[in-house]
Design a protein around this motif. Sequence first.
Motif, short mmCIF file in Angstrom:
data_model
loop_
_atom_site.label_atom_id
_atom_site.label_comp_id
_atom_site.label_asym_id
_atom_site.label_seq_id
_atom_site.Cartn_x
_atom_site.Cartn_y
_atom_site.Cartn_z
N ALA A 116 33.66 13.99 37.80
CA ALA A 116 32.70 14.11 36.70
C ALA A 116 31.30 14.34 37.24
O ALA A 116 30.53 15.16 36.71
N LEU A 117 30.94 13.61 38.31
CA LEU A 117 29.62 13.77 38.90
C LEU A 117 29.46 15.15 39.51
O LEU A 117 28.40 15.79 39.39
N SER A 118 30.51 15.64 40.17
CA SER A 118 30.46 16.98 40.76
C SER A 118 30.23 18.04 39.69
O SER A 118 29.42 18.96 39.87
N ALA A 119 30.91 17.90 38.57
CA ALA A 119 30.72 18.85 37.47
C ALA A 119 29.31 18.76 36.91
O ALA A 119 28.69 19.77 36.56
N GLN A 120 28.77 17.52 36.85
CA GLN A 120 27.42 17.33 36.34
C GLN A 120 26.39 17.97 37.26
O GLN A 120 25.43 18.59 36.80
N ILE A 121 26.59 17.83 38.58
CA ILE A 121 25.67 18.45 39.54
C ILE A 121 25.73 19.97 39.43
O ILE A 121 24.71 20.66 39.52
N SER A 122 26.92 20.51 39.24
CA SER A 122 27.06 21.96 39.07
C SER A 122 26.29 22.43 37.85
O SER A 122 25.61 23.47 37.88
N ARG A 123 26.38 21.66 36.75
CA ARG A 123 25.64 22.03 35.55
C ARG A 123 24.14 21.90 35.78
O ARG A 123 23.35 22.74 35.32
N PHE A 124 23.73 20.84 36.51
CA PHE A 124 22.31 20.67 36.83
C PHE A 124 21.77 21.86 37.62
O PHE A 124 20.69 22.38 37.34
N GLY A 160 14.19 30.50 36.30
CA GLY A 160 14.25 31.94 36.03
C GLY A 160 13.53 32.31 34.75
O GLY A 160 12.83 33.33 34.68
N ALA A 161 13.68 31.47 33.72
CA ALA A 161 12.98 31.73 32.46
C ALA A 161 11.48 31.63 32.64
O ALA A 161 10.71 32.43 32.10
N PHE A 162 11.03 30.64 33.42
CA PHE A 162 9.59 30.50 33.70
C PHE A 162 9.06 31.73 34.43
O PHE A 162 7.99 32.26 34.09
N GLU A 163 9.80 32.20 35.42
CA GLU A 163 9.34 33.38 36.16
C GLU A 163 9.35 34.63 35.29
O GLU A 163 8.51 35.52 35.47
N ALA A 164 10.28 34.70 34.36
CA ALA A 164 10.30 35.84 33.44
C ALA A 164 9.04 35.86 32.58
O ALA A 164 8.47 36.93 32.31
N PHE A 178 18.34 26.72 37.81
CA PHE A 178 18.08 28.14 38.05
C PHE A 178 17.74 28.87 36.75
O PHE A 178 16.89 29.76 36.73
N ASP A 179 18.40 28.48 35.66
CA ASP A 179 18.10 29.10 34.37
C ASP A 179 16.67 28.80 33.94
O ASP A 179 15.93 29.69 33.49
#
Length: 214
Positions: A53-61, A70-74, A66-67
């Motif tokens: 569960a923690l691994s999946a949470q880190i992947s989502r984090f 990336g939005a800020f840089e856009a 990055f999203d």
Amino acid sequence: MSEPAVLEPGTVEVHGKIYMPDAKGNLVPVDTIKPADKLEDETVRKVMGYAKALSAQISRFKQHTFDDLGAFEAILAQEYGTSKGGAKGNKTFTTFDGLMKVQVQVQDNIDFGPQLQHAKELIDECLMEWSADSRPEIRAIVTRAFNTDKAGQINRAEIFMLLRLDIEDERWQRAMEAIRDAMRVIGSKTYVRCYERDRHDAEWRPVTIDLARA
């Protein structure tokens, strides 16, 4: 703490009887298994549930990070025609008060081509002509650099150490040029690291995500 992941149970039912598969795939009746072995199985499955569960949470984090960046840089690109970033895509984002920052670092994965063997031959020529008791520290670095590890990989850190040595021998210089020509980037990884500090004159401390350093 997040809810644990749902794992497959460690038991199977066959014709109304409960079994547990062993490490060889054999079905062992539950009532013949030692209590300590059953408790160990339960404990590992409990830990693994939280770990997955923690691994999946880190992947989502990571993806959300990055999203968001990336939005800020856009927005920067749209409003000002600029973007964050330094050499090779390395970037640092900070809060207005200067007490928190997020660093994005791109690390190249470097391999070496056949020119490295030519460099080794030139280096060996230099070592053979230098007196046996001279420059022992250089001999040690060379030995470590070209000794392969269990995966058959040379010691990259020691190879880079050779490039920093100030030696005027013409063959040594050609060897260093061969090493540089042998370098090739075969991929890269992007890392996100978060830091914070209590005061502007305080040291930055990492927000730990690595389990080994928590």
